[in-house]
Design a protein around this motif. Structure first.
Motif, mmCIF file in Angstrom:
data_model
loop_
_atom_site.group_PDB
_atom_site.id
_atom_site.type_symbol
_atom_site.label_atom_id
_atom_site.label_comp_id
_atom_site.label_asym_id
_atom_site.label_seq_id
_atom_site.Cartn_x
_atom_site.Cartn_y
_atom_site.Cartn_z
ATOM 1 N N GLU A 403 0.815 -1.228 0.000
ATOM 2 C CA GLU A 403 0.000 0.000 0.000
ATOM 3 C C GLU A 403 0.845 1.275 0.000
ATOM 4 O OE1 GLU A 403 -3.243 0.055 -0.634
ATOM 5 O OE2 GLU A 403 -2.906 -2.087 -0.863
ATOM 6 N N ARG A 439 2.135 2.588 -6.256
ATOM 7 C CA ARG A 439 2.075 1.746 -5.051
ATOM 8 C C ARG A 439 2.906 0.486 -5.296
ATOM 9 N NH1 ARG A 439 -0.841 4.192 -1.539
ATOM 10 N NH2 ARG A 439 -2.610 5.459 -2.173
ATOM 11 N N ARG A 441 2.402 -2.519 -4.663
ATOM 12 C CA ARG A 441 1.693 -3.726 -5.118
ATOM 13 C C ARG A 441 1.558 -3.793 -6.644
ATOM 14 N NH1 ARG A 441 -3.374 -1.455 -5.921
ATOM 15 N NH2 ARG A 441 -3.931 0.114 -4.390
#
Length: 540
Positions: A403, A439, A441
């Motif tokens: 995140e 981010r 991810r």
């Protein structure tokens, strides 16, 4: 055989190709190069028909078979690796499937009244199967899988139980077994160890079909291709020769273009100065008008497009003691399998050890023992005085907080550092502009590797332990890393399958073989010269 004629392509707002043309002839082996996002995968997808150009056309000669290996291998489960590979072998696999159906029909009592037709058809299909060398298919599939590092046990096991990297090898084996007229290979050298890489190199050199490939391994590409097609700024430019020759030619062309641009700029400046000086004088009006018209007609030379590369420089690392690590009588086993028994190994300050060994020889285990992430079953591992350790391993990328953005991840690690300093660090490792707001991810494997590397090298350790640091890195980033590590004053222990990286940075070599552990005083280049092999157990 395959021709791209005046193709134009736009993905969203990004213009990928503008009236670009190129061709792949029978038997040609071509390297496809260009910065990340330039359109290499889009080009492959247009050739296979998965995407269409907005303008222009892709022409493929009738009857040409194409095999495409991409990084997206899809789902695999429920079959052995051998069966999965054989299933992708082109026409012969379709014939094999029909042969199996007919064999089942011949012993089915409910189809006894069709037996005459079934036997007749079986004879036809069997003849076609023999014609396609089908009975040798199983052996050929095993040979390819063995070349890519599979053990017999892995070949027979369910492909669904394999890791993503091993599934990639299965997908690659399918294309190699198929032996199409043209192979499109998108990063085939990813996920391969040094032995498999050298085997694949040999296979492709001996393959009589055409190859169009991308690779982040310059040594691998140099040994296979005889031509380079570069994608840059929407254009396709061909260079005869290997990757090394392409680099020289590109640098020369850039130099010539820069000189041409500077000459024209000097001429323009001179003409504009004359116009400005005499435009108010009636006596020079005709000359001024003549020069204005001349300037309007001139084709302006564009300056060469420079690829942005930012050099990374190490801060000086604190000095360690002369003895960095000492392993004495170390034993390590996993279950009944012994990896090390009585291992003695020492690393001194400023030594740069590279570790070679076949799959399962214990390369990563050695790095884990040295870094303390694995405990020896016997013996001792002692770190020397004032040693500050930096350990890069593949699992390090998995602990990034998905995140957090790239910039936040750097801020979390270095709260005392200024924003400008962290942005400069991010830029060195390929995160410029809005990239720092991504981010974690959504980062690709290469981006994650670069971020972890940036975190490790900003506050440099004096002992670097690197497990496959070049996986996922493109050629430009590898070059930046090699340059930075060449100037690094500390000690190194590393595993890599990239021969350019090995040759550039090692000054000691540890070879792990079934006969024992062998140490060499010189680096990788000296090892190759002395042993006549590029990897343990392989002759060059």
């Amino acid at each position: 055989m395959i021709r791209l004629e005046n193709i134009s392509k736009q993905n969203g707002k990004q213009i990928v190709f503008i009236e670009a043309s190129a061709g792949l002839l029978k038997g040609e082996k071509i390297g496809l190069v260009g910065p990340n996002g330039a359109g290499k995968t889009t080009l492959f997808r247009m050739i296979t028909g998965e995407e269409a150009p907005d303008e222009g056309q892709v022409s493929i000669d009738r009857g040409t078979t194409i095999g495409y290996f991409s990084q997206d291998v899809g789902e695999m489960a429920g079959r052995s690796a051998v069966a999965e590979v054989m299933d992708g072998a082109g026409p012969v696999s379709t014939v094999a499937a029909e042969l199996a159906e007919l064999e089942a029909a011949m012993v089915d009592p409910e189809r006894a009244d069709e037996m005459e037709e079934i036997i007749a058809r079986y004879g036809e299909v069997q003849g076609r199967f023999e014609e396609l060398d089908g009975y040798a298919l199983d052996g050929r599939a095993r040979e390819v899988l063995a070349g890519l590092g599979f053990s017999e046990e892995m070949m027979e096991g369910d492909v669904g139980g394999l890791s993503g990297g091993w599934k990639m090898r299965v997908a690659l084996a399918r294309i190699l077994l198929m032996r199409p007229d043209a192979m499109l290979l998108d990063e085939p050298s990813n996920h391969l160890d040094l032995e498999s890489l050298i085997w694949l190199e040999s296979f492709l050199k001996g393959y009589d079909g055409a190859v169009l490939m991308t690779s982040h391994d310059r040594e691998f590409m140099n040994r296979i291709v005889g031509k380079i097609i570069e994608i840059d700024g929407g254009a396709l430019t061909s260079y005869s020769g290997d990757y090394e020759f392409y680099q020289q030619q590109r640098a020369l062309a850039e130099k010539q273009m820069q000189a041409q641009f500077e000459r024209q700029q000097a001429m323009l400046a001179k003409e504009i100065a004359f116009i400005e000086r005499f435009k108010a004088r009636a006596s020079h009006a005709a000359q001024v008008q003549s020069r204005v018209k001349k300037l309007e007609k001139i084709d302006r030379v564009e300056p060469p497009r420079r690829r942005q590369t930012v050099a990374f420089e190490f801060q000086p690392a604190p000095r360690s003691g002369d003895d960095v690590v000492s392993l004495k009588n170390v034993g390590k086993a996993y279950g009944s399998r012994s990896i090390y028994d009585g291992l003695n190994f020492q690393i001194q300050r400023k030594e740069r050890w590279c570790v070679l060994g076949v799959n399962g020889a214990g390369k990563s285990t050695l790095l884990k023992l040295v870094t303390g992430t694995a405990e020896p079953d016997a013996g001792t591992v002692n770190m020397g005085a004032s040693v500050k350790l930096g350990y890069f391993a593949q699992h390090a990328m998995e602990v990034l907080d998905g995140e957090r953005t790239v910039f936040e991840a750097l801020e979390d690690r270095f709260p005392q550092a200024g924003q400008g300093s962290l942005r400069s660090l991010a830029g060195c490792f390929g995160f410029s502009g809005d990239d720092v707001e991504k981010r974690c991810r959504v980062l690709s494997g290469g981006e994650k590797a670069r971020l972890v590397m940036a975190m490790m090298l900003y506050d440099p350790p004096n002992f670097l332990v690197l497990d496959e640091p070049t996986n996922h890195l493109d050629i430009a980033t590898k070059e930046m890393l090699i340059k930075a590590l060449s100037n690094y004053e500390g000690t190194m222990l590393f595993v890599s399958h990239d021969r350019h990286f090995l040759a550039a940075l090692s000054n000691r070599l540890l070879e792990l073989t079934p006969d024992g552990v062998h140490a060499y005083g010189g680096g990788y280049t000296e090892y190759v010269a002395r042993t006549g092999q590029e990897a343990p157990g392989l002759r060059s």
